[in-house]
Design a protein around this motif. Structure first.
Motif, PDB file in Angstrom:
ATOM      1  N   LEU A 122      -7.557   9.439  -2.504  1.00 20.40           N
ATOM      2  CA  LEU A 122      -7.210   8.152  -2.258  1.00 20.40           C
ATOM      3  C   LEU A 122      -8.407   7.395  -1.077  1.00 20.40           C
ATOM      4  O   LEU A 122      -8.726   6.398  -1.191  1.00 20.40           O
ATOM      5  CB  LEU A 122      -5.867   7.883  -1.341  1.00 20.40           C
ATOM      6  CG  LEU A 122      -4.710   7.911  -2.463  1.00 20.40           C
ATOM      7  CD1 LEU A 122      -3.238   8.222  -1.758  1.00 20.40           C
ATOM      8  CD2 LEU A 122      -4.565   6.562  -3.144  1.00 20.40           C
ATOM      9  N   TYR A 132       0.799  -1.238   0.104  1.00 22.86           N
ATOM     10  CA  TYR A 132      -0.039   0.213  -0.003  1.00 22.86           C
ATOM     11  C   TYR A 132       0.940   1.274  -0.023  1.00 22.86           C
ATOM     12  O   TYR A 132       0.550   2.238  -0.695  1.00 22.86           O
ATOM     13  CB  TYR A 132      -0.926   0.057   1.143  1.00 22.86           C
ATOM     14  CG  TYR A 132      -1.566   1.257   1.123  1.00 22.86           C
ATOM     15  CD1 TYR A 132      -2.789   1.232   0.368  1.00 22.86           C
ATOM     16  CD2 TYR A 132      -1.394   2.347   1.916  1.00 22.86           C
ATOM     17  CE1 TYR A 132      -3.455   2.624   0.342  1.00 22.86           C
ATOM     18  CE2 TYR A 132      -2.193   3.430   1.885  1.00 22.86           C
ATOM     19  CZ  TYR A 132      -3.337   3.722   0.968  1.00 22.86           C
ATOM     20  OH  TYR A 132      -3.846   4.898   0.947  1.00 22.86           O
ATOM     21  N   SER A 165     -11.153   4.702  -1.750  1.00 20.55           N
ATOM     22  CA  SER A 165     -10.554   3.539  -1.081  1.00 20.55           C
ATOM     23  C   SER A 165     -11.553   2.244  -1.143  1.00 20.55           C
ATOM     24  O   SER A 165     -11.063   1.053  -1.490  1.00 20.55           O
ATOM     25  CB  SER A 165     -10.289   3.722   0.412  1.00 20.55           C
ATOM     26  OG  SER A 165      -9.863   2.674   1.190  1.00 20.55           O
ATOM     27  N   THR A 166     -12.949   2.402  -0.741  1.00 20.16           N
ATOM     28  CA  THR A 166     -13.764   1.158  -0.732  1.00 20.16           C
ATOM     29  C   THR A 166     -14.324   1.070  -1.928  1.00 20.16           C
ATOM     30  O   THR A 166     -15.377   0.217  -2.040  1.00 20.16           O
ATOM     31  CB  THR A 166     -14.857   1.593   0.379  1.00 20.16           C
ATOM     32  OG1 THR A 166     -15.357   2.878   0.211  1.00 20.16           O
ATOM     33  CG2 THR A 166     -14.041   1.507   1.902  1.00 20.16           C
ATOM     34  N   GLU A 175       0.317   4.350  -2.671  1.00 24.22           N
ATOM     35  CA  GLU A 175       0.013   5.675  -2.319  1.00 24.22           C
ATOM     36  C   GLU A 175       1.089   6.494  -2.643  1.00 24.22           C
ATOM     37  O   GLU A 175       0.541   7.577  -3.453  1.00 24.22           O
ATOM     38  CB  GLU A 175      -0.153   5.762  -0.764  1.00 24.22           C
ATOM     39  CG  GLU A 175      -0.105   7.051  -0.392  1.00 24.22           C
ATOM     40  CD  GLU A 175      -0.292   7.589   1.263  1.00 24.22           C
ATOM     41  OE1 GLU A 175      -0.551   8.594   1.368  1.00 24.22           O
ATOM     42  OE2 GLU A 175      -0.192   6.243   1.824  1.00 24.22           O
ATOM     43  N   GLY A 208     -10.754   1.014  -5.893  1.00 18.64           N
ATOM     44  CA  GLY A 208      -9.898   1.454  -4.665  1.00 18.64           C
ATOM     45  C   GLY A 208      -8.788   0.195  -3.857  1.00 18.64           C
ATOM     46  O   GLY A 208      -9.381  -0.930  -4.212  1.00 18.64           O
ATOM     47  N   TRP A 209      -8.312   0.568  -3.045  1.00 15.22           N
ATOM     48  CA  TRP A 209      -7.364  -0.353  -2.326  1.00 15.22           C
ATOM     49  C   TRP A 209      -8.293  -1.336  -1.548  1.00 15.22           C
ATOM     50  O   TRP A 209      -7.681  -2.439  -1.648  1.00 15.22           O
ATOM     51  CB  TRP A 209      -6.281   0.310  -1.526  1.00 15.22           C
ATOM     52  CG  TRP A 209      -5.260  -0.529  -1.000  1.00 15.22           C
ATOM     53  CD1 TRP A 209      -4.966  -1.146   0.236  1.00 15.22           C
ATOM     54  CD2 TRP A 209      -4.067  -1.227  -1.981  1.00 15.22           C
ATOM     55  NE1 TRP A 209      -4.017  -1.831   0.325  1.00 15.22           N
ATOM     56  CE2 TRP A 209      -3.577  -2.092  -0.963  1.00 15.22           C
ATOM     57  CE3 TRP A 209      -3.717  -0.951  -3.210  1.00 15.22           C
ATOM     58  CZ2 TRP A 209      -2.316  -2.604  -1.540  1.00 15.22           C
ATOM     59  CZ3 TRP A 209      -2.594  -1.668  -3.605  1.00 15.22           C
ATOM     60  CH2 TRP A 209      -1.793  -2.689  -2.559  1.00 15.22           C
ATOM     61  N   ASN A 210      -9.195  -0.871  -0.942  1.00 11.41           N
ATOM     62  CA  ASN A 210      -9.775  -1.915  -0.025  1.00 11.41           C
ATOM     63  C   ASN A 210     -11.206  -2.216  -0.922  1.00 11.41           C
ATOM     64  O   ASN A 210     -12.247  -2.560  -0.085  1.00 11.41           O
ATOM     65  CB  ASN A 210     -10.141  -1.148   1.047  1.00 11.41           C
ATOM     66  CG  ASN A 210      -9.066  -1.008   1.866  1.00 11.41           C
ATOM     67  OD1 ASN A 210      -8.311  -1.838   2.180  1.00 11.41           O
ATOM     68  ND2 ASN A 210      -8.800   0.413   2.472  1.00 11.41           N
TER      69      ASN A 210
END
Length: 522
Positions: A424, A394, A428-429, A398, A433-435
Motif C-alpha cells: 500500500l 481509505y 500510494s502515489t 486498506e 494508488g490511493w493518492n
C-alpha cells in the motif's frame, strides 16, 4: 451438510435436460419440495453460475487472462474479436443458467408454505437480488415481474432495468423486515449452505448487496431514480455491512472429488487436473495464461503501477523464468518461446504438496459467494461518493487490500513483515494508488481487478464500464472500437418470446443508446 449436494445435483440434472430440450428458462422443472429442502440446491446452482461462463468472459474482457497460443490455434477468438451476437455461447449460457438458478429462489418465496418458512423466503429474496442484478447489468431490460410463473406464462414481458433494480431493493427491504420481525414456524438450519441459519449474517449480506445495487446507480441523472437511491442510501446509514472481520462469505454443500459434478465448480472449470486427478483439464488450466497487460500491472512494469511489485502475484500465478510473464491477447507466437515461458494459473488451480511430488486435490475447497475484499471496497466507494452518509473511505480500502492478501495467503517474511502495508505504501502515489493521479475511484477499481479476479471478475468488468477504470486494452484482433456495453439476448428468446424481447443487434452493443443498461447511459 454433505447430503444436500445430492439434492442440488439432482436439480441441476433436471435443469440441464430442460436446457437440452430447448425449453424456456422461465419454465424450469422444479421439485415439489418444501423451502427447507430446496434451499441448498438453489444456493449451489447460483454459485455454479457465478464461476461459469460469465466469470471466464469477464477475466478475458478485463484483459486479465489470455489464451495459450502455444497449445491452441486460436484461443478465445470470439471473445477477442468481440463477436457479441444472439448466438454468443457465453452470453447465452449465462442467461439460461441464471434464470434456472433464480427460478429456485422464486419457488421458495412463492411456495404455499412460505409464511411458515419466512426466513428461508427472506434468504431466497436476498439471493434473488444478488443474481438478478447481473442480468440487468449485462443485458439491460429483462423478464422479472412475469418470469418464474412456469406454465402460467411462457412468454413473459420484459421489465425496464430501472424498475427491476428498484424492485430488487424493495425485495431486500422486505427480506430485512421479515428477518427482524418474523416468527417462522421452521427455523433455517444446515440446509443453508452459506451461513447455516445465522440470520444476523444474512442481514449484513442483505445490506451489502443493497449497497451494491444503489452504488451502481450513482451516475444516473433521472430525478426520480436519484431521489429513490438517495433515500435508500440514507436508510443504510449506520447499518451493519460485511467486513474484513467477518471474512469471506463461503459456500460448501459437500464438495469433493467423487465425481466431476461434486467438485467445487471453480476447481472443476479451471484446475490443472480433472476430478480423477489423472487427466489434464484442457479447456480450463491448459487454456489460460495471464495476459501481458495484467502481468505488467502486477510486476510494476506498467505506467499505472511503475516500480510497485504486487507480492500477491506469485500466489496467483506460477513464475516463468523467475517472474510473472503474460501473453498479449490476440498476438501470434513469440519466436523461440514455449508454453513454459509464460505464467499459468496458480492459487488453488495448480498446487504441489509439501513434498513437491504430487498435486493437491482441491475439489473440496469452499466457494466464495462474496469476499471480504468486495464488501470493503463497496464501503470505500460509498464513502467516496456519498461522504455525507458514509465515512472512512481509505480505511475500508486498506481493509480490502489486507483481506485480499489474507485470501491469497501472502505470508510475512523477515525482510517484509507486513507485505500488505508495504504494498500500500509503495503504490500510494502511483496513478492507481490511493493518492495517485487517477484518483480514489481508480484505486478502488484497480483493487477490485486484482482482488476479485479469482472470485468475481464480473463485478470488476461492470464497474469498468461505469468508471473507465482500470484502463484496459482491447485484444490485437478486436473488430470493434471498444468493449461491449452489454450482451445480446439469446437466440432462443427471439425464437420463443419474439413479441416481448427487444430487438438488439451487435451494433447496439458497442454504442450507448436506449438498450444500454440504464445506470450507464450517461
Amino acid at each position: 451438510m454433505k447430503k444436500y449436494i445430492f439434492i442440488a445435483l439432482a436439480a441441476l440434472s433436471v435443469a440441464s435436460c430442460k436446457l437440452d430440450d430447448n425449453i424456456s428458462p422461465n419454465d424450469p422443472s422444479v421439485e415439489a419440495v418444501t423451502p427447507n429442502l430446496y434451499l441448498s440446491a438453489a444456493q449451489t446452482s447460483n454459485y455454479n453460475v457465478q464461476v461459469g461462463d460469465i466469470f471466464e468472459l469477464s477475466n478475458v474482457w478485463m484483459n486479465n487472462w489470455a489464451g495459450n497460443i502455444y497449445y491452441f490455434a486460436s484461443p478465445y477468438s470470439a471473445e477477442y474479436q468481440l463477436q457479441v451476437t444472439s448466438a454468443f455461447t457465453r452470453g447465452n449460457n449465462f442467461w439460461n443458467n441464471s434464470y434456472l438458478a433464480m427460478s429456485r429462489y422464486a419457488s421458495i418465496y412463492n411456495n404455499p408454505q412460505a409464511a411458515q418458512y419466512s426466513n428461508h423466503a427472506a434468504i431466497a429474496k436476498i439471493l434473488m437480488a444478488n443474481e438478478m442484478q447481473y442480468i440487468v447489468d449485462f443485458f439491460g431490460d429483462a423478464p422479472f415481474s412475469d418470469a418464474f410463473k412456469r406454465d402460467a406464462n411462457l412468454t413473459p414481458k420484459y421489465d425496464k432495468g430501472e424498475d427491476i433494480y428498484k424492485n430488487l431493493v424493495l425485495m431486500i427491504n422486505d427480506a430485512i423486515t421479515s428477518i427482524n420481525t418474523g416468527n417462522p414456524q421452521f427455523a433455517v438450519g444446515t440446509e443453508d449452505e452459506i451461513f447455516a441459519g445465522d440470520m444476523t449474517k444474512w442481514l449484513k449480506l442483505a445490506n451489502t448487496i443493497k449497497l451494491r445495487l444503489l452504488l451502481r446507480q450513482s451516475k444516473v441523472t433521472d430525478a426520480t431514480i436519484k431521489a429513490f437511491v438517495t433515500a435508500q442510501l440514507q436508510s443504510l446509514q449506520g447499518a451493519q455491512f460485511l467486513s474484513d472481520t467477518d471474512g469471506d462469505v463461503k459456500i460448501n454443500p459437500g464438495y469433493g472429488s467423487g465425481t466431476a459434478a461434486q467438485q467445487n465448480p471453480l476447481i472443476r472449470n479451471y484446475a490443472y487436473l480433472n476430478f480423477d486427478q489423472q487427466t489434464e483439464n484442457i479447456q480450463g488450466y491448459r487454456l489460460i495464461d495471464i495476459s501481458s497487460h495484467f502481468a505488467g500491472l502486477l510486476n510494476g512494469a506498467n505506467a499505472k503501477t511503475t516500480g510497485t511489485t504486487d507480492t500477491r502475484r506469485g500466489f496467483m500465478y506460477r513464475a516463468a523464468g523467475g517472474t510473472i510473464r503474460g501473453i498479449t491477447q490476440g498476438d501470434g507466437q513469440t519466436p523461440g518461446a514455449t508454453e513454459a515461458s509464460f505464467s499459468r494459473l496458480g492459487w488453488k488451480f495448480r498446487q504441489i504438496n509439501a513434498q513437491g511430488n504430487a498435486f493437491v486435490d482441491n475439489s473440496n475447497i469452499d466457494g466464495v459467494v462474496m469476499s471480504a475484499s468486495e464488501a470493503e471496497l463497496l464501503q470505500a466507494e460509498a464513502a467516496e461518493l456519498y461522504p455525507a452518509i458514509f465515512t472512512n473511505a481509505y480505511g475500508h480500502y486498506e481493509k480490502a487490500v489486507r483481506a485480499s492478501f489474507t485470501f491469497f495467503a501472502v505470508p510475512p517474511t523477515t525482510t517484509n513483515p507486513d507485505p500488505a502495508g508495504a504494498y500500500l505504501a509503495s503504490l500510494s502515489t502511483k496513478p492507481y494508488g490511493w493518492n495517485g493521479s487517477d484518483g480514489h475511484i481508480a484505486a478502488i477499481q484497480y483493487q477490485r481487478m486484482v482482488a476479485l479476479h479469482f472470485i468475481k471478475p464480473q463485478e470488476t468488468y461492470i464497474n469498468y464500464l461505469k468508471t473507465g477504470y482500470p484502463v484496459t486494452p482491447l485484444a490485437l484482433t478486436a473488430t470493434q472500437p471498444n468493449k461491449p456495453w452489454r450482451l445480446v439476448y439469446p437466440s432462443r428468446e427471439y425464437n420463443t418470446n419474439s413479441a416481448n424481447v427487444p430487438v438488439v443487434n451487435q451494433a447496439d452493443v458497442f454504442v450507448k443508446n436506449q438498450f444500454t443498461p440504464f445506470w450507464n447511459r450517461n
